[in-house]
Structure formats: C-alpha cells, structure tokens
Scaffold this active site. Structure first.
Site, short mmCIF file in Angstrom:
data_model
loop_
_atom_site.label_atom_id
_atom_site.label_comp_id
_atom_site.label_asym_id
_atom_site.label_seq_id
_atom_site.Cartn_x
_atom_site.Cartn_y
_atom_site.Cartn_z
N PRO A 1 18.29 -2.42 2.72
CA PRO A 1 18.51 -1.02 2.34
C PRO A 1 18.92 -0.15 3.53
CG PRO A 1 16.25 -1.78 1.81
CD PRO A 1 16.85 -2.74 2.79
N SER B 1 17.26 -4.78 6.39
CA SER B 1 17.69 -3.38 6.50
C SER B 1 19.18 -3.35 6.85
CB SER B 1 16.90 -2.70 7.62
OG SER B 1 17.45 -1.45 7.95
N TYR C 1 14.00 -2.23 16.92
CA TYR C 1 13.87 -2.28 15.45
C TYR C 1 15.07 -3.03 14.87
CZ TYR C 1 13.55 -1.04 10.55
OH TYR C 1 13.48 -1.12 9.17
N THR D 1 0.80 -1.22 0.00
CA THR D 1 0.00 0.00 0.00
C THR D 1 0.84 1.28 0.00
OG1 THR D 1 -0.12 -0.14 2.40
CG2 THR D 1 -1.99 -1.04 1.18
P1 NDP Z 1 6.10 2.22 4.46
O1 NDP Z 1 5.61 2.64 5.80
O2 NDP Z 1 5.96 3.15 3.32
O3 NDP Z 1 5.40 0.82 4.06
C1 NDP Z 1 5.18 -0.18 5.00
C2 NDP Z 1 4.20 -1.19 4.45
O4 NDP Z 1 4.03 -2.24 5.43
C3 NDP Z 1 2.82 -0.59 4.18
O5 NDP Z 1 2.33 -1.07 2.95
C4 NDP Z 1 1.98 -1.13 5.33
O6 NDP Z 1 0.64 -1.35 4.90
C5 NDP Z 1 2.64 -2.48 5.62
N1 NDP Z 1 2.35 -2.90 6.98
C6 NDP Z 1 2.79 -2.36 8.14
N2 NDP Z 1 2.22 -2.96 9.19
C7 NDP Z 1 1.39 -3.92 8.68
C8 NDP Z 1 0.50 -4.86 9.26
N3 NDP Z 1 0.34 -4.97 10.60
N4 NDP Z 1 -0.19 -5.69 8.43
C9 NDP Z 1 -0.05 -5.60 7.10
N5 NDP Z 1 0.77 -4.73 6.49
C10 NDP Z 1 1.47 -3.90 7.28
O7 NDP Z 1 7.62 1.81 4.68
P2 NDP Z 1 8.76 1.21 3.70
O8 NDP Z 1 8.24 1.01 2.33
O9 NDP Z 1 9.96 2.02 3.90
O10 NDP Z 1 8.99 -0.18 4.43
C11 NDP Z 1 8.93 -1.45 3.76
C12 NDP Z 1 9.95 -2.37 4.41
O11 NDP Z 1 11.26 -1.85 4.18
C13 NDP Z 1 9.82 -2.52 5.92
O12 NDP Z 1 10.02 -3.87 6.27
C14 NDP Z 1 10.97 -1.65 6.47
O13 NDP Z 1 11.41 -2.09 7.72
C15 NDP Z 1 12.00 -1.88 5.39
N6 NDP Z 1 13.05 -0.86 5.30
C16 NDP Z 1 12.75 0.45 5.17
C17 NDP Z 1 13.77 1.39 5.10
C18 NDP Z 1 13.50 2.86 5.06
O14 NDP Z 1 14.41 3.64 5.39
N7 NDP Z 1 12.33 3.29 4.64
C19 NDP Z 1 15.16 0.97 5.09
C20 NDP Z 1 15.37 -0.45 5.22
C21 NDP Z 1 14.34 -1.32 5.29
P3 NDP Z 1 -0.69 -0.92 5.70
O15 NDP Z 1 -0.34 0.28 6.53
O16 NDP Z 1 -1.68 -0.64 4.62
O17 NDP Z 1 -1.05 -2.11 6.50
C1 8X3 Z 2 15.28 1.52 8.02
C2 8X3 Z 2 16.53 2.29 7.87
O1 8X3 Z 2 18.46 3.41 9.08
O2 8X3 Z 2 16.24 3.81 9.97
O3 8X3 Z 2 15.50 0.16 8.14
O4 8X3 Z 2 17.26 1.69 10.27
S1 8X3 Z 2 17.12 2.82 9.37
#
Ligand code: NDP
Ligand code: 8X3
Length: 251
Positions: free
Chosen positions: A181, A138, A151, A11
């Site tokens: 990432p 991550s 986390y 999403t």
């Molecule tokens: P966003 O917050 O943009 O996206 C997170 C997604 O996870 C949303 O689609 C959300 O959908 C879904 N989600 C969260 N909780 C639930 C739940 N309980 N049930 C179902 N779906 C869930 O963040 P990112 O795109 O950045 O994150 C995606 C992944 O990448 C994560 O695992 C994050 O830890 C990882 N990551 C992110 C980094 C960053 O700096 N952004 C760096 C490294 C890793 P909805 O709310 O509709 O349920």
């Molecule tokens: C998300 C990136 O640097 O906040 O995994 O841990 S950081």
C-alpha cells in the site's frame, strides 16, 4: 467448515480491519499483537460470529514467538492464511543522523519478526500441502523516498522475501501474496513520530489517504481467489499519490 487465519498486528490499523473483514467472511482467527486489552476487546466483538484465539507477544522476541506458536492448541494448528502485517516505521531522518534504536526496531519488527513467525507457521502449511502467506510490504518496498532509508530497506526486504517464499513454497502448493500500500491513515504515523499526534496528522493534510478497510478489502480479494489463482503482488495507492514521492495536495 471455517478456514483459520493468523493475523499479526491485529490491535490496530490494517491488521484490525483485516480481522473484522475476515470474521465477516467466516474465518476463525488467531489475532496477535502486544496490546492484550485491544486483542481482548476485538475478541469480544468478533467472538459472537467466529472462533477467536488471542496471542499476545512481541514479534521481535524470538523466544516469545516460539512459545506462542508452539503452545497453539491442536485445533488451531491448521492455519490456512498467515497475514504478516505487524510492522512499523520509527523516525524519519537522514542516513548520517539516523537513530540506531529506531533502525533496530524497524529491522527487528519488519524483517526479523516476519521471518520468525513465517519460519514457525510455514512448516504446518507444508505438512498440509496448503496455505496462503500474505506479506504486507509497502510502496516503500518498491521505491525509496527522502529520509525513509531504513524503513524503505526493511520493506524492500519484505518484497524480496515474498518473491523468495513463493519460489520455496511452489512445490508445496502454498500461495504467497505481497500487498504494497501507499499512504494509509492508521496509527502508523503516530508511531513513526514517537507519539507526536500533530505531526502525524499533518502527513495526510490536503489528501485523502487510503484507510485500513481499503487494504483489508485487497487482502480479502487475494485470499478468496480460486485454488488455481494467486495474486503475486498488489500495489494499492490513494488516487492522490502517484509514487512514494509524489502526492497531489489540495490547497
Ligand atoms: P498500525 O501502527 O496501526 O499497526 C501496526 C500493528 O503492528 C499493531 O497492531 C501493532 O501491535 C503491531 N506491532 C508493531 N510492533 C510489534 C511488535 N514488536 N510485536 C507485535 N506486534 C507489533 O499501522 P498499520 O496498520 O498502518 O501498519 C500495518 C502494516 O502495514 C505495517 O507492516 C506497515 O509497515 C504497513 N504499511 C502501512 C502503511 C501506512 O501508510 N499506514 C502503508 C504501507 C504499509 P501492538 O502495538 O499491539 O504490538
Ligand atoms: C508506509 C507508507 O509512504 O510512509 O509504508 O512509506 S510510506
């Protein structure tokens, strides 16, 4: 014939960008997340080119995950790629001041949720003797940073599970890729800071972070390698970030 991918957390952010790129690469998609309206609007956007199935459930609720996967229509059970992307950070605090609710949310989503869906999808892959599991970990799964304790622990668990899954899947010919990432500008920081948009934006002050498409492109690279090649682990950083604790900010 088109391949099928199931993407959790489609999403927003990395999951949404991955869905869009996978659709461009002719994958039929099972897209999941809690926000049904967002899933529906993505289905509308991608559904002209490929087949889309929306599954709205909370990945932390085992019964909801079981219901969603067990009710998959037969034509959607041949899942070639599972992208375990749904995840979040909640809060940023020391171990002595951390909030139990934040901790439970992160462990339930990033570790237990990932396990629930994998436990239900992996047997379908084992049966077909093919498939690819892509876990979004991550840099926080490689190193810890101040106040990131739980986390970071949850992402270290994802890193360990990627290695463990690869061992278990070896004899079944199923690939497992860990994508790690650094900073990516998505809704991630907004969620971490409980909706404080000013604080969320300030995380990226003075640097050019990765964007969701950068990570989606790495996922596409991993899933489009030939059958004999597996990308085990991919650490992808912004040029302005050398490690979990070192960024170069422009004044
Ligand atoms: P966003 O917050 O943009 O996206 C997170 C997604 O996870 C949303 O689609 C959300 O959908 C879904 N989600 C969260 N909780 C639930 C739940 N309980 N049930 C179902 N779906 C869930 O963040 P990112 O795109 O950045 O994150 C995606 C992944 O990448 C994560 O695992 C994050 O830890 C990882 N990551 C992110 C980094 C960053 O700096 N952004 C760096 C490294 C890793 P909805 O709310 O509709 O349920
Ligand atoms: C998300 C990136 O640097 O906040 O995994 O841990 S950081």
């Amino acid at each position: 014939m088109n391949k099928t991918a199931l993407i959790t957390g489609a999403t927003s952010g990395i999951g949404e960008a991955t869905a869009i790129l996978m659709a461009e690469n002719n994958y039929n998609l099972i897209i999941t997340g809690r926000r049904t309206a967002k899933l529906k609007s993505l289905e509308k956007k991608l559904g002209k080119k490929i087949k889309v199935l929306c599954l709205s459930f909370d990945i932390t609720k085992k019964a909801e995950v079981e219901k969603a996967i067990s009710s998959l229509p037969k034509e959607w059970t041949a899942i070639d790629v599972l992208v375990n992307n749904a995840g979040l950070a909640s809060g940023l605090d020391s171990i002595q001041n951390g909030d139990f609710e934040d901790w439970e949310k992160m462990i339930d989503t990033n570790v237990k949720g990932l396990l629930y869906i994998t436990r239900l999808v992996a047997p379908m892959m084992v049966k077909r003797k093919k498939g690819h599991i892509v876990n979004i970990s991550s840099v926080a799964g490689k190193e810890v940073y101040p106040l990131g304790n739980v986390y970071c622990a949850s992402k270290h668990a994802v890193d360990a599970l990627s290695k463990a899954m690869r061992v278990d899947m070896l004899e079944h010919g199923i690939k497992v890729t860990n994508i790690a990432p650094g900073m990516v500008e998505t809704e991630f920081s907004l969620v971490r800071f409980h909706g404080d948009s000013k604080r969320a934006k300030s995380v990226y002050d003075g640097i050019t972070p990765l964007n969701a498409v950068d990570v989606a492109e790495a996922i596409i690279f991993a899933v489009t390698r030939p059958p004999h090649v597996n990308v085990n682990d991919l650490l992808l950083m912004p040029t302005a970030q050398a490690s979990a604790t070192q960024t170069h900010k422009k004044k």
